[in-house]
Design a protein around this motif. Structure first.
Motif, mmCIF file in Angstrom:
data_model
loop_
_atom_site.group_PDB
_atom_site.id
_atom_site.type_symbol
_atom_site.label_atom_id
_atom_site.label_comp_id
_atom_site.label_asym_id
_atom_site.label_seq_id
_atom_site.Cartn_x
_atom_site.Cartn_y
_atom_site.Cartn_z
ATOM 1 N N THR A 67 0.838 -1.186 0.000
ATOM 2 C CA THR A 67 0.000 0.000 0.000
ATOM 3 C C THR A 67 0.881 1.247 0.000
ATOM 4 O OG1 THR A 67 -1.908 1.053 1.066
ATOM 5 C CG2 THR A 67 -0.159 0.265 2.509
ATOM 6 N N GLU A 68 0.255 2.358 -0.306
ATOM 7 C CA GLU A 68 0.983 3.624 -0.292
ATOM 8 C C GLU A 68 0.808 4.306 1.056
ATOM 9 O OE1 GLU A 68 0.582 4.735 -5.054
ATOM 10 O OE2 GLU A 68 -0.599 5.820 -3.550
ATOM 11 N N LYS A 69 1.815 4.999 1.442
ATOM 12 C CA LYS A 69 1.770 5.757 2.696
ATOM 13 C C LYS A 69 0.521 6.636 2.725
ATOM 14 C CE LYS A 69 4.385 9.367 5.090
ATOM 15 N NZ LYS A 69 5.606 10.220 5.060
ATOM 16 N N GLY A 70 -0.178 6.601 3.849
ATOM 17 C CA GLY A 70 -1.374 7.412 4.024
ATOM 18 C C GLY A 70 -2.675 6.680 3.771
ATOM 19 N N THR B 103 0.087 -11.831 7.512
ATOM 20 C CA THR B 103 -0.059 -10.925 6.373
ATOM 21 C C THR B 103 1.179 -10.049 6.341
ATOM 22 O OG1 THR B 103 -2.472 -10.820 6.435
ATOM 23 C CG2 THR B 103 -1.316 -8.978 5.388
ATOM 24 N N ARG B 104 1.881 -10.091 5.198
ATOM 25 C CA ARG B 104 3.080 -9.263 5.036
ATOM 26 C C ARG B 104 2.651 -7.918 4.461
ATOM 27 N NH1 ARG B 104 8.432 -10.535 5.026
ATOM 28 N NH2 ARG B 104 7.799 -12.701 5.286
ATOM 29 N N LEU B 105 2.780 -6.868 5.271
ATOM 30 C CA LEU B 105 2.375 -5.529 4.858
ATOM 31 C C LEU B 105 3.598 -4.704 4.489
ATOM 32 C CD1 LEU B 105 0.211 -3.253 4.634
ATOM 33 C CD2 LEU B 105 0.696 -2.728 7.029
ATOM 34 N N THR B 106 3.553 -4.122 3.312
ATOM 35 C CA THR B 106 4.609 -3.223 2.862
ATOM 36 C C THR B 106 3.989 -1.869 2.561
ATOM 37 O OG1 THR B 106 5.823 -5.064 1.866
ATOM 38 C CG2 THR B 106 6.447 -2.840 1.185
ATOM 39 N N VAL B 107 4.491 -0.854 3.222
ATOM 40 C CA VAL B 107 4.009 0.503 3.003
ATOM 41 C C VAL B 107 5.088 1.274 2.235
ATOM 42 C CG1 VAL B 107 3.147 2.617 4.067
ATOM 43 C CG2 VAL B 107 2.696 0.400 5.152
ATOM 44 N N LEU B 108 4.743 1.715 1.036
ATOM 45 C CA LEU B 108 5.728 2.406 0.185
ATOM 46 C C LEU B 108 5.763 3.902 0.467
ATOM 47 C CD1 LEU B 108 4.923 0.578 -3.156
ATOM 48 C CD2 LEU B 108 6.728 0.042 -1.511
#
Lengths: 113, 114
Positions: B13-16, B109-114
């Motif tokens: 997901t994107e930051k925010g 769940t692997r969460l990546t925040v770009l």
């Protein structure tokens, strides 16, 4: 200082070696001590469970708890490549009606053929 | 039998942005836990549900994090206005409860925040 300290490794051993994994802790209220094994991209699975001090053996695995020293260990005999995983110690004090587990950082183990 | 399941397995997901992570516990398990595992770190307790009792939210790192458990079964962890430091694996566990209960973990769940 963390409540539970665990050397993250990595630890690399040849097949057949005896492996010793350890954790220290600071909270004297802990009564339940566990070792979890976690394979890459999987959830942790319970390996050993010990209440209070003493030893517990299950096949090639032995868990030791020394409450006087606030030190727990997991020994793996005749280690196999399939034992390669991250090993997490966890401990808890049953309070508030449940066991809130406090985990160590995990030690990554690699057993090579 | 079926174990604990979590979805999605990966989320970028994107930051925010807001994200929702879902946990399906083992049938019959009344206790449900959420943990966060950051790279090279142990599991960090987030929240605990037991039956119809008020949850223990003491581990939630900020008010951007919330969780609910509907009907005593499925749970959703929501992170609002995601930040890069929220990137981690979010693990759910369930158990029968009690003094010597064993927690069974889902795959995370692997969460990546770009």
């Amino acid at each position: 200082q963390k409540e539970v300290e665990q050397d993250p490794g990595p630890l690399s051993v040849p097949e057949g070696a005896i492996v010793s994994l350890n954790c220290t802790y600071s909270n004297s209220a802990f009564q339940y001590f566990m070792w979890y094994r976690q394979y890459s991209r999987k959830g942790p699975e319970l390996l050993m469970y010990t209440y209070s001090s003493g030893n517990k053996e299950d096949g090639r695995f032995t868990a030791q708890v020394d409450k006087s020293s606030k030190y727990i260990s997991l020994f793996i005999r005749d280690s196999q490549p399939s034992d390669s995983a991250t090993y997490l110690c966890a401990m808890s004090a049953f309070s508030g009606g449940y066991n809130k587990l406090i985990f160590g950082a995990g030690t990554r183990l690699a057993v090579h053929p | 039998g079926a174990g604990v399941s979590q979805s999605p397995s990966n989320k970028v997901t994107e930051k925010g942005k807001d994200v929702e992570l879902r946990c399906d516990p083992i049938s019959g398990h009344t206790a449900l836990y959420w943990y966060r595992q950051s790279l090279g770190q142990g599991l960090e307790f987030l929240i605990y549900f037991q039956g119809n009792s008020a949850p223990d939210k003491s581990g939630l790192p900020s008010d951007r994090f919330s969780a609910e458990r509907t009907g005593g079964s499925v749970s959703t962890l929501t992170i609002q206005r995601t930040q890069q430091e929220d990137s981690a694996v979010y693990l759910c566990a369930s158990s029968l409860g009690g003094q010597t209960d064993t927690q069974y973990f889902g795959p995370g769940t692997r969460l990546t925040v770009l």
